[in-house]
Design a protein around this motif. Structure first.
Motif, PDB file in Angstrom:
ATOM      1  N   ALA A  84       4.792 -11.582   8.261  1.00 55.62           N
ATOM      2  CA  ALA A  84       4.883 -12.616   9.292  1.00 55.62           C
ATOM      3  C   ALA A  84       4.624 -12.007  10.671  1.00 55.62           C
ATOM      4  CB  ALA A  84       6.249 -13.291   9.251  1.00 55.62           C
ATOM      5  N   SER A  85       5.053 -10.765  10.852  1.00 53.32           N
ATOM      6  CA  SER A  85       4.852 -10.061  12.130  1.00 53.32           C
ATOM      7  C   SER A  85       3.490  -9.390  12.211  1.00 53.32           C
ATOM      8  CB  SER A  85       5.934  -8.992  12.314  1.00 53.32           C
ATOM      9  OG  SER A  85       7.207  -9.566  12.299  1.00 53.32           O
ATOM     10  N   ASN A  86       2.783  -9.290  11.106  1.00 54.41           N
ATOM     11  CA  ASN A  86       1.483  -8.607  11.044  1.00 54.41           C
ATOM     12  C   ASN A  86       0.466  -9.480  10.317  1.00 54.41           C
ATOM     13  OD1 ASN A  86       2.122  -5.687  12.023  1.00 54.41           O
ATOM     14  ND2 ASN A  86       3.788  -6.229  10.628  1.00 54.41           N
ATOM     15  N   PRO A  87       0.016 -10.556  10.969  1.00 57.48           N
ATOM     16  CA  PRO A  87      -0.854 -11.525  10.283  1.00 57.48           C
ATOM     17  C   PRO A  87      -2.253 -11.006   9.941  1.00 57.48           C
ATOM     18  CG  PRO A  87      -0.618 -12.078  12.601  1.00 57.48           C
ATOM     19  CD  PRO A  87       0.313 -10.943  12.339  1.00 57.48           C
ATOM     20  N   ASP A  88      -2.645  -9.847  10.478  1.00 55.44           N
ATOM     21  CA  ASP A  88      -3.976  -9.310  10.180  1.00 55.44           C
ATOM     22  C   ASP A  88      -4.046  -8.598   8.834  1.00 55.44           C
ATOM     23  OD1 ASP A  88      -4.855 -10.282  12.596  1.00 55.44           O
ATOM     24  OD2 ASP A  88      -4.561  -8.381  13.651  1.00 55.44           O
ATOM     25  N   TYR A  89      -2.905  -8.303   8.255  1.00 58.62           N
ATOM     26  CA  TYR A  89      -2.891  -7.591   6.973  1.00 58.62           C
ATOM     27  C   TYR A  89      -2.987  -8.554   5.804  1.00 58.62           C
ATOM     28  CZ  TYR A  89      -1.575  -3.088   8.994  1.00 58.62           C
ATOM     29  OH  TYR A  89      -1.559  -1.915   9.692  1.00 58.62           O
ATOM     30  N   LYS A  90      -3.713  -8.107   4.783  1.00 55.32           N
ATOM     31  CA  LYS A  90      -3.759  -8.798   3.507  1.00 55.32           C
ATOM     32  C   LYS A  90      -2.624  -8.230   2.654  1.00 55.32           C
ATOM     33  CE  LYS A  90      -7.880 -10.407   1.286  1.00 55.32           C
ATOM     34  NZ  LYS A  90      -7.575 -11.721   1.201  1.00 55.32           N
ATOM     35  N   VAL A  91      -2.070  -9.027   1.772  1.00 56.39           N
ATOM     36  CA  VAL A  91      -0.994  -8.613   0.877  1.00 56.39           C
ATOM     37  C   VAL A  91      -1.617  -8.264  -0.471  1.00 56.39           C
ATOM     38  CG1 VAL A  91       1.182  -9.282  -0.189  1.00 56.39           C
ATOM     39  CG2 VAL A  91       0.517 -10.289   2.010  1.00 56.39           C
ATOM     40  N   VAL A  92      -1.420  -7.028  -0.899  1.00 54.02           N
ATOM     41  CA  VAL A  92      -1.917  -6.613  -2.209  1.00 54.02           C
ATOM     42  C   VAL A  92      -0.710  -6.282  -3.072  1.00 54.02           C
ATOM     43  CG1 VAL A  92      -3.419  -5.044  -3.486  1.00 54.02           C
ATOM     44  CG2 VAL A  92      -3.971  -5.634  -1.114  1.00 54.02           C
ATOM     45  N   LEU A  93      -0.601  -6.968  -4.194  1.00 52.24           N
ATOM     46  CA  LEU A  93       0.468  -6.709  -5.155  1.00 52.24           C
ATOM     47  C   LEU A  93      -0.129  -5.918  -6.308  1.00 52.24           C
ATOM     48  CD1 LEU A  93       2.115 -10.256  -5.213  1.00 52.24           C
ATOM     49  CD2 LEU A  93       2.750  -8.277  -3.816  1.00 52.24           C
ATOM     50  N   VAL A  94       0.357  -4.698  -6.479  1.00 52.73           N
ATOM     51  CA  VAL A  94      -0.157  -3.816  -7.526  1.00 52.73           C
ATOM     52  C   VAL A  94       0.939  -3.658  -8.570  1.00 52.73           C
ATOM     53  CG1 VAL A  94      -1.184  -1.574  -8.045  1.00 52.73           C
ATOM     54  CG2 VAL A  94      -1.564  -2.622  -5.798  1.00 52.73           C
TER      55      VAL A  94
ATOM     56  N   LYS B  61      11.603   4.049 -15.776  1.00 47.30           N
ATOM     57  CA  LYS B  61      12.154   3.023 -14.884  1.00 47.30           C
ATOM     58  C   LYS B  61      11.321   2.891 -13.615  1.00 47.30           C
ATOM     59  CE  LYS B  61      16.874   3.346 -16.570  1.00 47.30           C
ATOM     60  NZ  LYS B  61      18.253   3.721 -16.292  1.00 47.30           N
ATOM     61  N   ASN B  62      10.818   4.014 -13.097  1.00 48.52           N
ATOM     62  CA  ASN B  62       9.988   3.970 -11.891  1.00 48.52           C
ATOM     63  C   ASN B  62       8.607   3.392 -12.145  1.00 48.52           C
ATOM     64  OD1 ASN B  62      11.964   4.987 -10.189  1.00 48.52           O
ATOM     65  ND2 ASN B  62      11.365   7.104 -10.550  1.00 48.52           N
ATOM     66  N   ASP B  63       8.156   3.404 -13.395  1.00 45.75           N
ATOM     67  CA  ASP B  63       6.848   2.824 -13.730  1.00 45.75           C
ATOM     68  C   ASP B  63       6.895   1.305 -13.790  1.00 45.75           C
ATOM     69  OD1 ASP B  63       5.475   5.226 -13.872  1.00 45.75           O
ATOM     70  OD2 ASP B  63       5.820   5.478 -16.023  1.00 45.75           O
ATOM     71  N   ARG B  64       8.054   0.714 -13.924  1.00 42.92           N
ATOM     72  CA  ARG B  64       8.198  -0.746 -14.038  1.00 42.92           C
ATOM     73  C   ARG B  64       8.354  -1.321 -12.644  1.00 42.92           C
ATOM     74  NH1 ARG B  64      12.805   0.845 -17.879  1.00 42.92           N
ATOM     75  NH2 ARG B  64      11.590   1.680 -19.596  1.00 42.92           N
ATOM     76  N   ARG B  65       7.209  -1.550 -11.972  1.00 41.80           N
ATOM     77  CA  ARG B  65       7.281  -1.912 -10.557  1.00 41.80           C
ATOM     78  C   ARG B  65       6.084  -2.723 -10.110  1.00 41.80           C
ATOM     79  NH1 ARG B  65       4.846   3.001 -10.918  1.00 41.80           N
ATOM     80  NH2 ARG B  65       3.170   3.444  -9.463  1.00 41.80           N
ATOM     81  N   VAL B  66       6.268  -3.361  -8.949  1.00 40.82           N
ATOM     82  CA  VAL B  66       5.164  -3.953  -8.206  1.00 40.82           C
ATOM     83  C   VAL B  66       5.222  -3.366  -6.810  1.00 40.82           C
ATOM     84  CG1 VAL B  66       4.269  -6.070  -7.128  1.00 40.82           C
ATOM     85  CG2 VAL B  66       5.048  -6.113  -9.508  1.00 40.82           C
ATOM     86  N   GLU B  67       4.127  -2.760  -6.406  1.00 42.95           N
ATOM     87  CA  GLU B  67       4.027  -2.242  -5.042  1.00 42.95           C
ATOM     88  C   GLU B  67       3.439  -3.328  -4.166  1.00 42.95           C
ATOM     89  OE1 GLU B  67       3.249   2.434  -6.128  1.00 42.95           O
ATOM     90  OE2 GLU B  67       1.566   1.039  -6.193  1.00 42.95           O
ATOM     91  N   ILE B  68       4.093  -3.594  -3.059  1.00 44.90           N
ATOM     92  CA  ILE B  68       3.590  -4.556  -2.071  1.00 44.90           C
ATOM     93  C   ILE B  68       2.899  -3.729  -1.015  1.00 44.90           C
ATOM     94  CG2 ILE B  68       4.189  -6.410  -0.486  1.00 44.90           C
ATOM     95  CD1 ILE B  68       6.780  -6.810  -2.138  1.00 44.90           C
ATOM     96  N   VAL B  69       1.567  -3.826  -0.971  1.00 42.96           N
ATOM     97  CA  VAL B  69       0.747  -2.936  -0.153  1.00 42.96           C
ATOM     98  C   VAL B  69       0.057  -3.719   0.953  1.00 42.96           C
ATOM     99  CG1 VAL B  69      -1.154  -1.253  -0.257  1.00 42.96           C
ATOM    100  CG2 VAL B  69       0.355  -1.530  -2.236  1.00 42.96           C
ATOM    101  N   LYS B  70      -0.005  -3.110   2.141  1.00 44.74           N
ATOM    102  CA  LYS B  70      -0.740  -3.723   3.256  1.00 44.74           C
ATOM    103  C   LYS B  70      -2.179  -3.226   3.224  1.00 44.74           C
ATOM    104  CE  LYS B  70       0.771  -0.210   6.542  1.00 44.74           C
ATOM    105  NZ  LYS B  70       1.494   0.089   7.767  1.00 44.74           N
ATOM    106  N   PHE B  71      -3.111  -4.135   3.550  1.00 39.00           N
ATOM    107  CA  PHE B  71      -4.535  -3.808   3.514  1.00 39.00           C
ATOM    108  C   PHE B  71      -5.262  -4.674   4.537  1.00 39.00           C
ATOM    109  CE2 PHE B  71      -8.809  -4.532   1.673  1.00 39.00           C
ATOM    110  CZ  PHE B  71      -9.272  -3.231   1.709  1.00 39.00           C
ATOM    111  N   LYS B  72      -6.149  -4.066   5.307  1.00 34.10           N
ATOM    112  CA  LYS B  72      -6.926  -4.834   6.307  1.00 34.10           C
ATOM    113  C   LYS B  72      -8.301  -5.137   5.775  1.00 34.10           C
ATOM    114  CE  LYS B  72      -4.813  -4.113  10.636  1.00 34.10           C
ATOM    115  NZ  LYS B  72      -4.971  -4.056  12.018  1.00 34.10           N
TER     116      LYS B  72
END
Length: 186
Positions: free
Chosen positions: A106-116, A175-186
């Motif tokens: 919300a504070s960084n509207p130029d970034y795309k949200v990538v869910l990995v 346990k660490n492999d079971r994840r979704v990374e929320i990544v910023k991307f321009k």
């Protein structure tokens, strides 16, 4: 004598059935909010003809020139949401991470949200790809319910790619492999 045989048969049957309850296996108890049948099955898997470049319909890293899921910089990861074995719902303990990510975007509207999305190495490649996709969708659904614009979100379901192999289900690596990374991307 007949009563003794009948009672013995009933007792043995009850013992046998109660022993079956203790078998270890996946227990997707909290896999999708509000759904009653939440486990994945082979009927959920897409057919080969429906698979896109990344293994799922209509998605792939080809849609995002310059993004490489193999080389995500740690500073580009906004949050990491973890999941239980064979589960894809955002657990109550992980929801604050999604909220923080929504606030960041919300504070960084130029970034795309990538869910990995990632899984551990248990299961077939197809199953794990589907599970990582469902994890990404669960994070996306929760984030959009908090106000994130869904058109900003890209999903990459990696499945078991890059997971620690031949480790126990309850090991820290799995346990660490079971994840979704929320990544910023321009």
């Amino acid at each position: 004598m007949k009563k003794l045989i009948t009672i013995s048969t009933i007792a043995f049957s009850m013992f046998f059935l109660s022993a079956c309850d203790g078998i270890d296996g996946p227990e997707p108890l909290d896999t999708a909010a509000g759904a009653s049948n939440n486990g994945l099955s082979s009927s959920d898997l897409p057919g080969d003809s429906a698979l896109g470049d990344a293994g799922l319909p209509g998605r792939g890293i080809n849609d995002m020139a310059g993004f490489n899921p193999d080389n995500i910089k740690p500073e580009d990861i906004v949050e990491t949401v973890y999941f239980g074995f064979d589960q894809y719902a955002v657990a109550p303990a992980e929801r604050e991470k999604v909220k923080r990510a929504v606030d960041f975007y919300a504070s960084n509207p130029d970034y795309k949200v990538v869910l990995v999305g990632h899984t551990d190495w248990y299961g077939t490649e197809e199953y794990n790809t589907l599970l990582s996709d469902k994890r990404c969708k669960a994070v996306q659904d929760y984030a959009t319910s908090l106000g994130l614009d869904a058109s900003r979100v890209e999903i990459i379901a990696r499945g078991e790619l890059g997971s620690a192999v031949d480790v126990a289900k309850d090991s820290p690596e799995a346990k660490n492999d079971r994840r979704v990374e929320i990544v910023k991307f321009k």
